[in-house]
Design a protein around this motif. Structure first.
Motif, short mmCIF file in Angstrom:
data_model
loop_
_atom_site.label_atom_id
_atom_site.label_comp_id
_atom_site.label_asym_id
_atom_site.label_seq_id
_atom_site.Cartn_x
_atom_site.Cartn_y
_atom_site.Cartn_z
N LYS A 1 0.81 -1.22 0.00
CA LYS A 1 0.00 0.00 0.00
C LYS A 1 0.85 1.27 0.00
O LYS A 1 0.40 2.32 -0.46
CB LYS A 1 -0.95 -0.02 1.21
CG LYS A 1 -2.04 -1.08 1.10
CD LYS A 1 -3.02 -1.00 2.26
CE LYS A 1 -2.46 -1.57 3.54
NZ LYS A 1 -3.48 -1.64 4.62
N ASN A 2 2.07 1.19 0.50
CA ASN A 2 2.96 2.35 0.52
C ASN A 2 4.24 2.00 -0.24
O ASN A 2 5.17 1.44 0.32
CB ASN A 2 3.29 2.76 1.96
CG ASN A 2 4.07 4.07 2.02
OD1 ASN A 2 4.63 4.54 1.02
ND2 ASN A 2 4.12 4.67 3.20
N GLN A 3 4.28 2.36 -1.50
CA GLN A 3 5.42 1.99 -2.34
C GLN A 3 6.62 2.89 -2.14
O GLN A 3 7.66 2.70 -2.79
CB GLN A 3 4.99 1.96 -3.81
CG GLN A 3 3.93 0.90 -4.08
CD GLN A 3 3.60 0.75 -5.55
OE1 GLN A 3 4.47 0.51 -6.38
NE2 GLN A 3 2.32 0.93 -5.89
N ASN A 4 6.49 3.90 -1.30
CA ASN A 4 7.63 4.75 -0.98
C ASN A 4 8.57 4.10 0.04
O ASN A 4 9.73 4.48 0.15
CB ASN A 4 7.15 6.10 -0.44
CG ASN A 4 6.44 6.92 -1.50
OD1 ASN A 4 6.85 6.94 -2.66
ND2 ASN A 4 5.35 7.58 -1.10
N LEU A 5 8.04 3.13 0.78
CA LEU A 5 8.86 2.43 1.76
C LEU A 5 9.75 1.40 1.05
O LEU A 5 9.34 0.80 0.05
CB LEU A 5 7.99 1.72 2.78
CG LEU A 5 7.23 2.60 3.78
CD1 LEU A 5 6.26 1.74 4.58
CD2 LEU A 5 8.20 3.33 4.70
N ILE B 1 1.79 -3.45 3.70
CA ILE B 1 2.09 -2.02 3.55
C ILE B 1 3.30 -1.85 2.64
O ILE B 1 3.31 -1.03 1.74
CB ILE B 1 2.34 -1.38 4.93
CG1 ILE B 1 1.06 -1.44 5.77
CG2 ILE B 1 2.81 0.07 4.78
CD1 ILE B 1 1.23 -0.97 7.20
N ARG B 2 4.33 -2.67 2.89
CA ARG B 2 5.51 -2.66 2.02
C ARG B 2 5.33 -3.64 0.86
O ARG B 2 4.67 -4.67 1.01
CB ARG B 2 6.76 -3.06 2.81
CG ARG B 2 7.20 -2.06 3.86
CD ARG B 2 8.39 -2.61 4.62
NE ARG B 2 8.76 -1.73 5.72
CZ ARG B 2 9.77 -0.87 5.69
NH1 ARG B 2 10.52 -0.78 4.60
NH2 ARG B 2 10.04 -0.11 6.73
N VAL C 1 6.58 0.16 9.32
CA VAL C 1 6.54 1.43 8.59
C VAL C 1 7.71 2.35 8.92
O VAL C 1 7.74 3.50 8.45
CB VAL C 1 5.21 2.19 8.85
CG1 VAL C 1 4.04 1.40 8.31
CG2 VAL C 1 5.03 2.47 10.35
N SER D 1 10.80 3.94 8.21
CA SER D 1 11.72 4.10 7.08
C SER D 1 13.08 4.62 7.51
O SER D 1 14.08 4.36 6.87
CB SER D 1 11.13 5.05 6.04
OG SER D 1 10.86 6.31 6.62
#
Length: 444
Positions: A83-87, A151-152, A432, A434
């Motif tokens: 869900k969070n591709q920035n991580l 999430i990752r 989460v 980072s």
């Protein structure tokens, strides 16, 4: 017709038990199918293995692509988008190739994946490491069925040629532009079986060296005693190597060091003599003799010291000897002048380590003391990129049989391993933080 409450409960639990047994049967069947694909060197059926992995990816609705950095050596890369591709992402790595098997030495054919009455699955690759690759997929299958969403992002890489060095598999992947775009924060790779109830865990590995020592001398009659003959000089070297090997092994036997903490030296071949139609010419002393050695160095050993020992003691030019040394030299960051191999942090302040301990404990498992892997794996290529890599194969109460005759893994242990990975993937992909990802790379 009225049905009693007890009857309803009995039927309900019967349905649950039947469904569970049926599900376990399907899981074991998929494992057997993968094991039955003969990916042994020198002619591994890589495309057949790749097709099987892709079929599993399709059934799980995972993204997939086949990368061929070297012709005939497919790398299968799967993706479960978070869900969070920035991580930074999680990478689950495994290799599809296996070592050859001497079929006549096995009680069951090594590529039939037979299951005996104790539930032991006999097959080449059952421990090293087709089990892990399929356990990743089965764990994701369970997580998806439960409705879990990471999430990752999770990547799964199925690479070729690990058993022959990994230079055309994992190494090519880690050096590619595709890999750099994956933004990997942590890698899980293979470990070893554990004879006791604790799971073994590896934070580093020994580097592999190949040494060939060659002795030369004048040929002569088999009855004459010569000084500095090729065979005499080579035997002196072998004895010197043997004494060094014994000194290292004694520390392991005494419990002073683990196997991965010493330098191991094992002779791989001995070659000399003049061939004849019936064998060898017995009354002729050969003019050349060679011996080959497999050497493994722990990450904290001094390579220069060993090279000096080789040139001065094991293969001195004063005895008409030469040597050829092939060694794996890890890349090092620009600020690291040690020349030693990368290791992955394992202290309690390190986020990934704490998450791993937590996940294994949640799945009713226990981790042993972190170790240096006694052999070498593809994890070194990820560490070379500054990415922490942990070696872990969830096989407790299991004899260590990688590369051995009659390699097997019990089906109950295989199913428990899936639960382990289910817990680990859930913990890792839900994390989460980072900032600590960045810090962990700098620590390397």
């Amino acid at each position: 017709m009225e049905v009693s409450l007890n009857a309803i409960i009995t039927i309900f639990f019967f349905f649950l038990i039947t469904s569970s047994v049926q599900s376990s049967t399907e899981i074991i069947t998929r494992f057997q199918q993968f094991l039955q694909i003969n990916t042994a060197h020198p002619n591994p059926k890589y495309y057949e293995a790749a097709d099987f992995i892709i079929s599993q990816a399709k059934s799980l609705n995972l993204g997939f692509e086949t990368l061929e950095f070297v012709k005939g050596k497919p790398v299968v890369l799967l993706k479960w988008t978070g869900k969070n591709q920035n991580l930074p992402s999680i990478l689950l790595n495994s290799h599809t190739d296996v070592v050859p098997a001497e079929h006549s030495k096995w009680i069951n054919p090594p590529f039939d994946a037979n299951v005996d009455e104790l539930g032991d699955i006999y097959a080449r690759g059952s421990q090293d490491m087709k089990c892990v690759g399929l356990q990743y997929l089965e764990a994701i299958r369970r997580l998806k069925t439960s409705g879990f969403q990471p999430i990752r992002t999770v990547y799964l890489s199925f690479v070729p040629d690990e058993e022959i060095g990994g230079r055309t598999g994992a190494k090519k992947l880690t050096e590619s532009e595709i890999f750099s775009k994956m933004n990997v924060g942590i890698v899980l790779d293979e470990g070893l079986a554990s004879p006791n109830e604790t799971y073994r865990i590896f934070y580093a590995e020994r580097s592999a060296w190949s040494l060939v020592i060659k002795a030369t001398g004048s040929p002569g009659h088999g009855a004459k005693l010569y000084d500095n003959s090729a065979m005499e000089n080579l035997l002196k070297s072998i004895e010197s190597v043997r004494r060094f090997r014994a000194s290292q092994f004694d520390m392991v036997k005494a419990g002073l060091k683990a196997e991965g903490e010493v330098i191991s030296v094992n002779m791989a071949f001995l070659q000399s003599g003049t061939p004849s139609p019936t064998g060898f010419v017995m009354n002729l002393q050969p003019s050349e003799a060679e011996a080959g050695f497999d050497i493994r160095l722990p990450p904290f050993a001094d390579p220069a010291s060993l090279e000096k020992r080789i040139s001065e003691e094991w293969a001195p030019s004063t005895r008409n000897m030469t040597f050829e040394l092939r060694q794996y030299k890890p890349k090092t960051p620009t600020d690291d002048k040690s020349g030693k191999a990368h290791i992955s942090p394992t202290d309690s302040s390190y986020a990934w380590w704490k998450l791993l301990e937590k996940a294994v404990k949640k799945a009713n498992g226990k981790l042993g003391k972190p170790e240096v892997f006694p052999a070498s794996t593809d994890a070194k290529y990820f560490r070379d990129q500054g990415i922490p890599a942990i070696g872990f194969s969830p096989m407790a109460s299991t004899p260590i049989l990688l590369h051995d005759h009659n390699e097997f893994l019990n089906q109950a242990e295989y199913l428990k391993g899936i639960q382990m990975y289910e817990s680990i993937i859930k913990e890792f992909t839900s994390y989460v933080g980072s900032d600590s990802d960045k810090a962990s790379r700098e620590e390397l």
